[in-house]
Design an enzyme around this catalytic site. Structure first.
Site, PDB file in Angstrom:
ATOM      1  N   VAL A 168       9.222  -2.988 -46.766  1.00  0.00           N
ATOM      2  CA  VAL A 168       8.602  -2.656 -48.035  1.00  0.00           C
ATOM      3  C   VAL A 168       9.427  -1.630 -48.817  1.00  0.00           C
ATOM      4  O   VAL A 168       9.410  -1.599 -50.038  1.00  0.00           O
ATOM      5  CB  VAL A 168       7.151  -2.183 -47.772  1.00  0.00           C
ATOM      6  CG1 VAL A 168       7.130  -0.828 -47.122  1.00  0.00           C
ATOM      7  CG2 VAL A 168       6.337  -2.215 -49.025  1.00  0.00           C
ATOM      8  N   SER A 220      30.045  -3.692 -45.084  1.00  0.00           N
ATOM      9  CA  SER A 220      30.737  -4.530 -46.064  1.00  0.00           C
ATOM     10  C   SER A 220      32.017  -3.861 -46.562  1.00  0.00           C
ATOM     11  O   SER A 220      33.045  -4.526 -46.749  1.00  0.00           O
ATOM     12  CB  SER A 220      29.825  -4.779 -47.267  1.00  0.00           C
ATOM     13  OG  SER A 220      28.624  -5.351 -46.848  1.00  0.00           O
ATOM     14  N   ASP A 241      19.793   3.762 -47.937  1.00  0.00           N
ATOM     15  CA  ASP A 241      19.674   4.965 -47.133  1.00  0.00           C
ATOM     16  C   ASP A 241      20.573   6.130 -47.561  1.00  0.00           C
ATOM     17  O   ASP A 241      20.556   7.172 -46.931  1.00  0.00           O
ATOM     18  CB  ASP A 241      19.894   4.634 -45.660  1.00  0.00           C
ATOM     19  CG  ASP A 241      19.197   5.634 -44.778  1.00  0.00           C
ATOM     20  OD1 ASP A 241      18.124   6.119 -45.193  1.00  0.00           O
ATOM     21  OD2 ASP A 241      19.716   5.959 -43.706  1.00  0.00           O
ATOM     22  N   ARG A 279      12.404  -1.784 -49.375  1.00  0.00           N
ATOM     23  CA  ARG A 279      13.412  -2.514 -50.153  1.00  0.00           C
ATOM     24  C   ARG A 279      12.790  -3.313 -51.293  1.00  0.00           C
ATOM     25  O   ARG A 279      13.500  -3.880 -52.106  1.00  0.00           O
ATOM     26  CB  ARG A 279      14.132  -3.533 -49.278  1.00  0.00           C
ATOM     27  CG  ARG A 279      15.029  -2.924 -48.282  1.00  0.00           C
ATOM     28  CD  ARG A 279      15.535  -3.997 -47.334  1.00  0.00           C
ATOM     29  NE  ARG A 279      16.298  -3.348 -46.297  1.00  0.00           N
ATOM     30  CZ  ARG A 279      17.570  -3.040 -46.430  1.00  0.00           C
ATOM     31  NH1 ARG A 279      18.226  -3.362 -47.517  1.00  0.00           N
ATOM     32  NH2 ARG A 279      18.205  -2.412 -45.478  1.00  0.00           N
TER      33      ARG A 279
HETATM   34  P1  ADP Z   1      26.105  -3.362 -44.715  1.00  0.00           P
HETATM   35  O1  ADP Z   1      27.233  -3.700 -45.621  1.00  0.00           O
HETATM   36  O2  ADP Z   1      24.806  -3.295 -45.446  1.00  0.00           O
HETATM   37  O3  ADP Z   1      26.395  -2.130 -43.883  1.00  0.00           O
HETATM   38  P2  ADP Z   1      26.685  -5.110 -42.417  1.00  0.00           P
HETATM   39  O4  ADP Z   1      27.110  -3.988 -41.541  1.00  0.00           O
HETATM   40  O5  ADP Z   1      25.818  -6.159 -41.838  1.00  0.00           O
HETATM   41  O6  ADP Z   1      25.879  -4.596 -43.716  1.00  0.00           O
HETATM   42  O7  ADP Z   1      27.990  -5.808 -43.012  1.00  0.00           O
HETATM   43  C1  ADP Z   1      27.879  -6.878 -43.894  1.00  0.00           C
HETATM   44  C2  ADP Z   1      29.005  -7.863 -43.663  1.00  0.00           C
HETATM   45  O8  ADP Z   1      30.269  -7.207 -43.866  1.00  0.00           O
HETATM   46  C3  ADP Z   1      29.089  -8.430 -42.267  1.00  0.00           C
HETATM   47  O9  ADP Z   1      28.191  -9.488 -42.069  1.00  0.00           O
HETATM   48  C4  ADP Z   1      30.540  -8.868 -42.205  1.00  0.00           C
HETATM   49  O10 ADP Z   1      30.715 -10.097 -42.852  1.00  0.00           O
HETATM   50  C5  ADP Z   1      31.243  -7.784 -43.002  1.00  0.00           C
HETATM   51  N1  ADP Z   1      31.765  -6.759 -42.080  1.00  0.00           N
HETATM   52  C6  ADP Z   1      31.115  -5.712 -41.539  1.00  0.00           C
HETATM   53  N2  ADP Z   1      31.909  -5.012 -40.698  1.00  0.00           N
HETATM   54  C7  ADP Z   1      33.099  -5.653 -40.696  1.00  0.00           C
HETATM   55  C8  ADP Z   1      34.347  -5.474 -40.013  1.00  0.00           C
HETATM   56  N3  ADP Z   1      34.531  -4.470 -39.153  1.00  0.00           N
HETATM   57  N4  ADP Z   1      35.345  -6.354 -40.263  1.00  0.00           N
HETATM   58  C9  ADP Z   1      35.177  -7.368 -41.116  1.00  0.00           C
HETATM   59  N5  ADP Z   1      34.030  -7.601 -41.766  1.00  0.00           N
HETATM   60  C10 ADP Z   1      33.005  -6.776 -41.575  1.00  0.00           C
END
Ligand code: ADP
Length: 360
Positions: free
Chosen positions: A282, A107, A149, A284
């Site tokens: 669990v 994100s 994590d 979470r």
């Molecule tokens: P987390 O934030 O928990 O690591 P994710 O890796 O699934 O979870 O990322 C959540 C969301 O953030 C994705 O579904 C997407 O919408 C956005 N996101 C992740 N990586 C990118 C990226 N490289 N470019 C644009 N948006 C991204």
């Protein structure tokens, strides 16, 4: 007045509600209009009812709740430029010039890309450019790291890690009550959402906090002959009860060590009844710990101050915890450093990963 928005994105983490509450109330306190964006980036891309003006009571009675009441989502559209242009348009329409994103490294990577593109987006889209030119041009972004994590560079603790640890402790304690008979127990910390390249924070600290007999984490493979060691120590009278195996654990030759491998070993050599408990979702569950509520509140307040103090030249930042203080760090550097650590972990360059992460 200024307008700001807050969203939660990616995997949910306990404490996200406390962060949303702190950002909302501090925002209102400093005289800003605060919007809650529902369903993460998906809500930002879709706009409409997903972006709701908040008042003081919109966030009443949520600090104690698990998950995230404004919803979190994975959003494919935000990975595309088209999706981000739509997101930008939805912000500009409402006059929102400040955005707080609470999520994991994915994100925050997205937030970083969005911020870097902001200027070009405005140049390519006339409808946005016109609105921007008249009113506001800049978008300030701050990130809060929500991840169970504790795998993000730039903060001593991520929001949610402490609650996950509490959950694991409860499970271990429950298991131990039944383990007093004559059973060997293996606990495999193995969450489908946690990729094996992460630092195995939860495995390590839960082993410490539960007084586990063995813990296997990728970055510290056991000494040669650990199998003999494990079995001989057990037969010497003191019975092992807890062995914690993190996802991605390996031996000195790089061979994976799975919980089932250890289970078979103990069963074959010692004849003990052995069970494997795999912790998944669990970890979470449940309510946020006091620490996560307080952490989120402190970081949320700092996020608003950072947004209010930002100038068009201020780079996007992450609000982290360092030596018990809320600190602001450049988002770009934190995201890049986290990626470097992940790559080093993936390629089993553990010493380098530990050095990059800064010790521990
Ligand atoms: P987390 O934030 O928990 O690591 P994710 O890796 O699934 O979870 O990322 C959540 C969301 O953030 C994705 O579904 C997407 O919408 C956005 N996101 C992740 N990586 C990118 C990226 N490289 N470019 C644009 N948006 C991204």
């Amino acid at each position: 007045g200024r307008a700001m928005a807050v969203l939660t994105s990616g995997g949910d983490a306990q404490g996200m509600n406390a962060a949303v509450r702190a950002v909302t109330r501090m925002g209102i306190y400093v005289g800003a209009k605060v919007y809650l964006i529902h369903e993460g980036y998906q809500g930002l891309v879709d706009g409409g009812d997903n972006i709701k003006l908040a008042n003081w009571h919109s966030v009443t009675n949520i600090i104690q709740l698990g998950g995230t009441v404004i919803g979190s989502a994975r959003c494919k559209a935000f990975m595309t430029r088209e999706g981000r242009v739509s997101a930008a348009f939805n912000l500009v329409k409402k006059g929102i010039t400040n955005l707080c994103v609470c999520g994991g490294d994915g994100s925050l990577t997205g937030a970083n890309i969005f911020r870097n593109e902001w200027k070009c987006i405005s140049e390519t889209r006339r409808r946005i450019t016109d609105t921007m030119a008249k009113k506001h041009y800049n978008l300030n972004i701050v990130g809060l790291v929500g991840s169970i994590d504790n795998d993000f560079c730039g903060t001593d603790m991520t929001i949610g890690a402490d609650s996950a640890l509490h959950r694991i402790m409860e499970i271990i304690d429950a298991i131990m009550t039944t383990a007093q008979s004559c059973m060997q127990l293996l606990l495999c910390i193995n969450c489908p959402f946690i990729l094996c390249y992460n630092f195995r924070y939860l495995a390590l600290v839960s082993a410490l906090a539960s007084g586990a007999d063995w813990v296997f984490i990728p970055e510290a493979p056991p000494q040669e002959g650990w199998e003999d060691n494990m079995c001989s120590r057990t037969s010497g009278g003191s019975r092992m009860n807890i062995i914690i195996v993190a996802e991605g654990a390996i031996d000195r030759n790089g061979k994976p060590i799975s919980s089932n491998y250890i289970k078979d070993l103990v069963q074959k050599r010692l004849g003990y009844d052995t069970r494997v408990t795999v912790l998944g979702h669990v970890q979470r569950g449940g309510i946020p710990s006091a620490f996560d509520r307080i952490l989120s509140s402190i970081l949320g307040v700092e996020a608003v101050i950072a947004l209010m103090e930002a100038t068009p030249e201020t780079p996007a930042c992450v609000i982290g915890l360092s030596a018990n203080q809320a600190v602001r760090l450049p988002l770009v550097e934190c995201v890049e450093m986290t990626k470097l650590v992940q790559t080093a972990m993936n390629e089993k360059r553990f010493d380098e990963a530990i050095k990059l992460r800064g010790g521990s």
